[in-house]
Design a protein around this motif. Sequence first.
Motif, PDB file in Angstrom:
ATOM      1  N   ARG A  43       0.846  -1.211   0.000  1.00 47.98           N
ATOM      2  CA  ARG A  43       0.000   0.000   0.000  1.00 47.98           C
ATOM      3  C   ARG A  43       0.871   1.246   0.000  1.00 47.98           C
ATOM      4  NH1 ARG A  43      -3.031  -2.484   4.061  1.00 47.98           N
ATOM      5  NH2 ARG A  43      -2.305  -1.029   5.637  1.00 47.98           N
ATOM      6  N   ASN A  44       1.853   1.238   0.909  1.00 50.64           N
ATOM      7  CA  ASN A  44       2.709   2.425   1.045  1.00 50.64           C
ATOM      8  C   ASN A  44       3.481   2.698  -0.230  1.00 50.64           C
ATOM      9  OD1 ASN A  44       1.747   2.674   3.554  1.00 50.64           O
ATOM     10  ND2 ASN A  44       3.549   1.838   4.598  1.00 50.64           N
ATOM     11  N   SER A  45       4.051   1.629  -0.809  1.00 49.36           N
ATOM     12  CA  SER A  45       4.842   1.828  -2.022  1.00 49.36           C
ATOM     13  C   SER A  45       3.961   2.384  -3.133  1.00 49.36           C
ATOM     14  CB  SER A  45       5.456   0.509  -2.503  1.00 49.36           C
ATOM     15  OG  SER A  45       6.081  -0.125  -1.449  1.00 49.36           O
ATOM     16  N   LEU A  46       2.794   1.768  -3.291  1.00 51.60           N
ATOM     17  CA  LEU A  46       1.897   2.256  -4.361  1.00 51.60           C
ATOM     18  C   LEU A  46       1.496   3.698  -4.095  1.00 51.60           C
ATOM     19  CD1 LEU A  46      -0.382  -0.864  -4.939  1.00 51.60           C
ATOM     20  CD2 LEU A  46       1.087   0.220  -6.638  1.00 51.60           C
ATOM     21  N   ASN A  47       1.204   3.967  -2.850  1.00 49.57           N
ATOM     22  CA  ASN A  47       0.810   5.320  -2.454  1.00 49.57           C
ATOM     23  C   ASN A  47       1.896   6.326  -2.860  1.00 49.57           C
ATOM     24  OD1 ASN A  47      -0.549   7.407  -1.288  1.00 49.57           O
ATOM     25  ND2 ASN A  47       0.130   6.953   0.797  1.00 49.57           N
ATOM     26  N   ASP A  48       3.166   6.011  -2.514  1.00 55.57           N
ATOM     27  CA  ASP A  48       4.270   6.937  -2.820  1.00 55.57           C
ATOM     28  C   ASP A  48       4.423   7.122  -4.313  1.00 55.57           C
ATOM     29  OD1 ASP A  48       4.598   7.085  -0.169  1.00 55.57           O
ATOM     30  OD2 ASP A  48       6.387   5.788  -0.065  1.00 55.57           O
ATOM     31  N   LEU A  49       4.434   5.975  -5.008  1.00 59.30           N
ATOM     32  CA  LEU A  49       4.626   6.031  -6.455  1.00 59.30           C
ATOM     33  C   LEU A  49       3.563   6.910  -7.128  1.00 59.30           C
ATOM     34  CD1 LEU A  49       5.948   4.864  -9.087  1.00 59.30           C
ATOM     35  CD2 LEU A  49       4.196   3.095  -9.007  1.00 59.30           C
ATOM     36  N   LEU A  50       2.309   6.666  -6.745  1.00 64.07           N
ATOM     37  CA  LEU A  50       1.206   7.363  -7.421  1.00 64.07           C
ATOM     38  C   LEU A  50       1.153   8.846  -7.036  1.00 64.07           C
ATOM     39  CD1 LEU A  50      -1.488   4.571  -7.135  1.00 64.07           C
ATOM     40  CD2 LEU A  50      -0.212   5.267  -9.173  1.00 64.07           C
ATOM     41  N   ARG A  51       1.401   9.146  -5.802  1.00 64.25           N
ATOM     42  CA  ARG A  51       1.414  10.552  -5.371  1.00 64.25           C
ATOM     43  C   ARG A  51       2.475  11.329  -6.134  1.00 64.25           C
ATOM     44  NH1 ARG A  51      -1.772  12.049  -1.143  1.00 64.25           N
ATOM     45  NH2 ARG A  51      -2.567  10.258   0.011  1.00 64.25           N
ATOM     46  N   MET A  52       3.658  10.681  -6.271  1.00 60.86           N
ATOM     47  CA  MET A  52       4.742  11.339  -6.999  1.00 60.86           C
ATOM     48  C   MET A  52       4.326  11.630  -8.438  1.00 60.86           C
ATOM     49  SD  MET A  52       8.285   9.593  -5.883  1.00 60.86           S
ATOM     50  CE  MET A  52       8.930   9.601  -7.516  1.00 60.86           C
ATOM     51  N   SER A 134       6.298  -4.123 -12.972  1.00 67.74           N
ATOM     52  CA  SER A 134       7.219  -2.985 -12.903  1.00 67.74           C
ATOM     53  C   SER A 134       6.412  -1.704 -12.760  1.00 67.74           C
ATOM     54  CB  SER A 134       8.060  -2.917 -14.185  1.00 67.74           C
ATOM     55  OG  SER A 134       7.268  -2.390 -15.224  1.00 67.74           O
ATOM     56  N   PRO A 135       6.984  -0.709 -12.069  1.00 64.79           N
ATOM     57  CA  PRO A 135       6.253   0.561 -11.923  1.00 64.79           C
ATOM     58  C   PRO A 135       5.895   1.138 -13.291  1.00 64.79           C
ATOM     59  CG  PRO A 135       8.392   0.654 -10.809  1.00 64.79           C
ATOM     60  CD  PRO A 135       8.291  -0.682 -11.416  1.00 64.79           C
ATOM     61  N   ASP A 136       6.786   0.970 -14.249  1.00 64.78           N
ATOM     62  CA  ASP A 136       6.502   1.491 -15.587  1.00 64.78           C
ATOM     63  C   ASP A 136       5.233   0.874 -16.162  1.00 64.78           C
ATOM     64  OD1 ASP A 136       8.356   3.346 -15.812  1.00 64.78           O
ATOM     65  OD2 ASP A 136       9.755   2.190 -17.091  1.00 64.78           O
ATOM     66  N   ASP A 137       5.164  -0.478 -16.030  1.00 63.85           N
ATOM     67  CA  ASP A 137       3.974  -1.165 -16.555  1.00 63.85           C
ATOM     68  C   ASP A 137       2.719  -0.650 -15.879  1.00 63.85           C
ATOM     69  OD1 ASP A 137       5.316  -2.632 -18.292  1.00 63.85           O
ATOM     70  OD2 ASP A 137       5.275  -4.529 -17.128  1.00 63.85           O
ATOM     71  N   LEU A 138       2.826  -0.551 -14.580  1.00 62.25           N
ATOM     72  CA  LEU A 138       1.651  -0.109 -13.828  1.00 62.25           C
ATOM     73  C   LEU A 138       1.216   1.287 -14.297  1.00 62.25           C
ATOM     74  CD1 LEU A 138      -0.375  -0.391 -11.482  1.00 62.25           C
ATOM     75  CD2 LEU A 138       1.287   0.787 -10.055  1.00 62.25           C
ATOM     76  N   LEU A 139       2.201   2.206 -14.324  1.00 61.77           N
ATOM     77  CA  LEU A 139       1.844   3.584 -14.663  1.00 61.77           C
ATOM     78  C   LEU A 139       1.326   3.682 -16.095  1.00 61.77           C
ATOM     79  CD1 LEU A 139       4.675   5.569 -12.849  1.00 61.77           C
ATOM     80  CD2 LEU A 139       2.234   5.544 -12.305  1.00 61.77           C
ATOM     81  N   ARG A 140       1.955   2.924 -17.007  1.00 64.85           N
ATOM     82  CA  ARG A 140       1.513   2.998 -18.412  1.00 64.85           C
ATOM     83  C   ARG A 140       0.054   2.531 -18.534  1.00 64.85           C
ATOM     84  NH1 ARG A 140       4.468  -0.651 -20.551  1.00 64.85           N
ATOM     85  NH2 ARG A 140       6.374   0.500 -20.265  1.00 64.85           N
ATOM     86  N   ASN A 141      -0.213   1.366 -17.923  1.00 65.66           N
ATOM     87  CA  ASN A 141      -1.569   0.820 -18.035  1.00 65.66           C
ATOM     88  C   ASN A 141      -2.605   1.741 -17.371  1.00 65.66           C
ATOM     89  OD1 ASN A 141      -0.185  -1.207 -19.144  1.00 65.66           O
ATOM     90  ND2 ASN A 141      -1.090  -2.851 -17.937  1.00 65.66           N
ATOM     91  N   LEU A 142      -2.170   2.208 -16.215  1.00 62.96           N
ATOM     92  CA  LEU A 142      -3.066   3.083 -15.437  1.00 62.96           C
ATOM     93  C   LEU A 142      -3.392   4.363 -16.221  1.00 62.96           C
ATOM     94  CD1 LEU A 142      -2.514   3.607 -11.738  1.00 62.96           C
ATOM     95  CD2 LEU A 142      -2.416   5.612 -13.132  1.00 62.96           C
ATOM     96  N   THR A 143      -2.325   4.955 -16.824  1.00 66.20           N
ATOM     97  CA  THR A 143      -2.535   6.182 -17.592  1.00 66.20           C
ATOM     98  C   THR A 143      -3.466   5.919 -18.775  1.00 66.20           C
ATOM     99  OG1 THR A 143      -0.294   6.768 -17.035  1.00 66.20           O
ATOM    100  CG2 THR A 143      -1.349   8.068 -18.746  1.00 66.20           C
ATOM    101  N   LYS A 144      -3.253   4.794 -19.451  1.00 68.80           N
ATOM    102  CA  LYS A 144      -4.072   4.462 -20.615  1.00 68.80           C
ATOM    103  C   LYS A 144      -5.559   4.405 -20.213  1.00 68.80           C
ATOM    104  CE  LYS A 144      -1.948   1.287 -23.287  1.00 68.80           C
ATOM    105  NZ  LYS A 144      -1.807  -0.136 -23.564  1.00 68.80           N
ATOM    106  N   ILE A 145      -5.783   3.736 -19.109  1.00 64.19           N
ATOM    107  CA  ILE A 145      -7.177   3.578 -18.666  1.00 64.19           C
ATOM    108  C   ILE A 145      -7.781   4.922 -18.282  1.00 64.19           C
ATOM    109  CG2 ILE A 145      -8.612   2.613 -16.817  1.00 64.19           C
ATOM    110  CD1 ILE A 145      -6.922   0.097 -17.027  1.00 64.19           C
ATOM    111  N   LEU A 146      -6.976   5.716 -17.561  1.00 65.65           N
ATOM    112  CA  LEU A 146      -7.515   7.023 -17.142  1.00 65.65           C
ATOM    113  C   LEU A 146      -7.779   7.933 -18.337  1.00 65.65           C
ATOM    114  CD1 LEU A 146      -5.528   7.679 -13.869  1.00 65.65           C
ATOM    115  CD2 LEU A 146      -7.994   7.293 -14.100  1.00 65.65           C
ATOM    116  N   GLN A 147      -6.884   7.869 -19.322  1.00 62.21           N
ATOM    117  CA  GLN A 147      -7.105   8.695 -20.514  1.00 62.21           C
ATOM    118  C   GLN A 147      -8.388   8.269 -21.240  1.00 62.21           C
ATOM    119  OE1 GLN A 147      -3.343   8.294 -22.506  1.00 62.21           O
ATOM    120  NE2 GLN A 147      -2.685  10.349 -21.888  1.00 62.21           N
ATOM    121  N   LYS A 148      -8.583   6.977 -21.311  1.00 64.01           N
ATOM    122  CA  LYS A 148      -9.781   6.458 -21.971  1.00 64.01           C
ATOM    123  C   LYS A 148     -11.036   6.973 -21.235  1.00 64.01           C
ATOM    124  CE  LYS A 148     -11.534   2.063 -22.583  1.00 64.01           C
ATOM    125  NZ  LYS A 148     -11.237   0.667 -22.311  1.00 64.01           N
TER     126      LYS A 148
END
Length: 731
Positions: A43-52, A134-148
């Motif tokens: 939770r903490n790691s995801l929290n930090d990554l996403l907040r950043m 990987s954080p990259d994978d997560l962020l890429r997928n997440l961004t794609k979904i949010l953009q959609k």
Amino acid sequence: MKPHPKRQVEMLEKLPEAHCPPTVQPSLFSPTILVVDDEQGMRNSLNDLLRMSGYDVTCAANGREAITLLANKRFNLVLLDINMPFISGQGVLDYIGEKKIDTSVIVLSGESTFDQATQALRKGAEDFLTKPFSPDDLLRNLTKILQKRQRRDEYLVIQKRLQGSEELHRFIVNSAPDLIYMLDEGGYFSFVNERVESLLGCQVDDILGRHFLELVFEEDRRKAEYAFQLQRKGQVGDKGIELRLRGKKGDDLRHVEVRALSIELNPVGVYTAGKRGNQGVVCTYGIARDIGDRKQTEALQRYQHYHDFLTSLPNRNLFDDRLDIALGQAKRSGGKLAVMTLDVDRFKKINESFGHLAGDEMLQSVALRLRKCLREGDTLARIGGDEFALLLPNVSSKQDADSIAQKILAISSLPVYHQNTELRITFSIGVALYPDHGEAKDVLLRHADLAMYRVKESGRNDFRYYSKDLRQNVSHTLDIENSLHRAICDNELRLHYQPQFDMATNKVTGLEALIRWQHPQRGLLPPSEFIPVAEETKLICYIGEWVLKQACKDAVVLRNRGLGHVRIAINVSPQQFDMEDFEETLLRTIKQHGLDTRFLEVEITENSIMRDMNKTMEILTALSAAGITIAVDDFGSGYSSLGYLHTLPLHTLKLDRSFVQNIAHAGEKNTIIDAILAMAKGLKIDFIAEGVETQEQHDYLLAAGCSICQGYFYSRPLEFNKLIPFLVSGK
Ligand code: C2E
Ligand code: CA
Ligand code: CA
């Protein structure tokens, strides 16, 4: 089996400094993300990554917490761990589906079983990441979904706006008071608004696909077809065309005025007005306005123009038209026709003894009786107060006319009753035959009149044909005619002035100029002795000119004596009013005397007004524009419609004397006077009551709100030299 959480956490924490993930327009929109995982490190790691990366993050340590948060806050995205105790990720997905929560879900799982993944995706998850990722994978997928999501949201907003705008337009089009339609190339309806329901009683669906000519009344179809072809060629006039449409029942016609233009439907479905690029389909867009009310008013006006208000018989206009037509036919066929003028004997007496209303009723019943004597094709008209005219277009001999005249005399000798009083209404009838007694309309009518006067002179209740010697017999008339010529030259005419009083202030506001003839032998003659004779000839026009000049001279004297506020009204005969240069002479004379036009009022009778409405309108508009006020004389005694009061520039109504005479007591209501007064008030026209003779009449009129009065009660008409002292003393 879950991967070692430590490994995944390390991976997430290894995010390089320079890593700049693609974000979703963070300046406009800071997406909210819910991280659901029972592993705190995760939770903490995801929290930090996403907040950043600029996201607004909330964390939940288990399924229950996640559900509570989802119930209370909106999240754009949920990162959902599948394997959790109590309520698993699948449970959270179930809750989201059940409650139709609008959010996107990425499932994170340590187990990459195909089953888990498909189950989650089926329940609405949009992506599935297997730990470790990987954080990259997560962020890429997440961004794609949010953009959609963002694109979808924007699309929904536009969609909603469009829907609103379409609803608004549909509402405007459907609640338009006019029928709005569109025809395809062949003239078939491709659109029609809901107005069709109230206008024609049809449903929109009944109309769509039908050809427009099916709705048009048969007699108007050629016109409609022609207009349609013109519109398609782009030739549209400014004026619409009038058509009759058939309602659903078929026999109810609706008058409409159609304005249409051709439009081009281009290949991408956009309509362009007026342009013709020759690539598209030419359609017709049109508006049909219901003009039923206007048509009805026009029909009523036409009726009023040609009919007498009181008896519903044709009036002088219609009689003249019919006589013209009948004369034309008789000329062509060499046939005969007869013109009769009929005058009710001693009608004035009836009016005087029983009142105006009884007189009117009498005229109505007389008209009914006369009608019974007629054959098809005959025209009976009321052309004056108690004067009727009869046109018999099909008389083959004198006997035909004889028998009709005798029939009229016989039927009129039957008694009529008014409030238990038996009355006999008889006629004096004059007859003139075409071509024996004249060939022109005016001549025939004048000759019939002459014969009728002769009947009156010799005892009434009879009929007589015109004959040449009749002219000599009316010597009295001729006498007056001759000596009137002389009177004008020898300065025997005089003007007397009758003051008009403002009832509120008791001050004189105006004067009516009344003519007299200082006859060398017979003394001072009232107008009744010579005006009717003068009106039969052009003499009345000379007299009129004399009156005008004299009135102007007297007005100058009044002005110079400081009495310029008192306006002078002059009487104008119909013949004078009909003269080509009437208004020109009037304005010139006033100017020659250096007078202001507002010192003069012109009194004309309803009969003059109604003779030729267009001309009347033209003259009165010119006079009114020049500042001259116009009074309707003897108002109410005529038989015309009241429609003209709205259209003509009139300033004063002079209530006919007979109404004032009917006022018996101040307390007793006189509905006609009250109604006329109310009407004048409504129209903002001044009102003068004429012939006020008694205190009772004065009191009644004052109480009824009448503003100006004229009559013997205040003053008789005065010679000019007596007038000035009168005005000065009353000033
Ligand atoms: P009118 O235009 O209706 O004029 C009003 C008439 O009522 C005048 O009669 C006037 O003397 C009379 N009168 C005024 N107050 C009373 C009253 O209290 N009781 C009674 N019984 N009568 C009253 P007059 O002067 O004999 O004129 C008669 C008609 O002759 C006028 O009726 C008008 O139509 C015509 N007339 C008079 N002067 C002229 C003129 O200069 N030119 C033309 N064309 N016609 C004129
Ligand atoms: Ca008058
Ligand atoms: Ca009058």
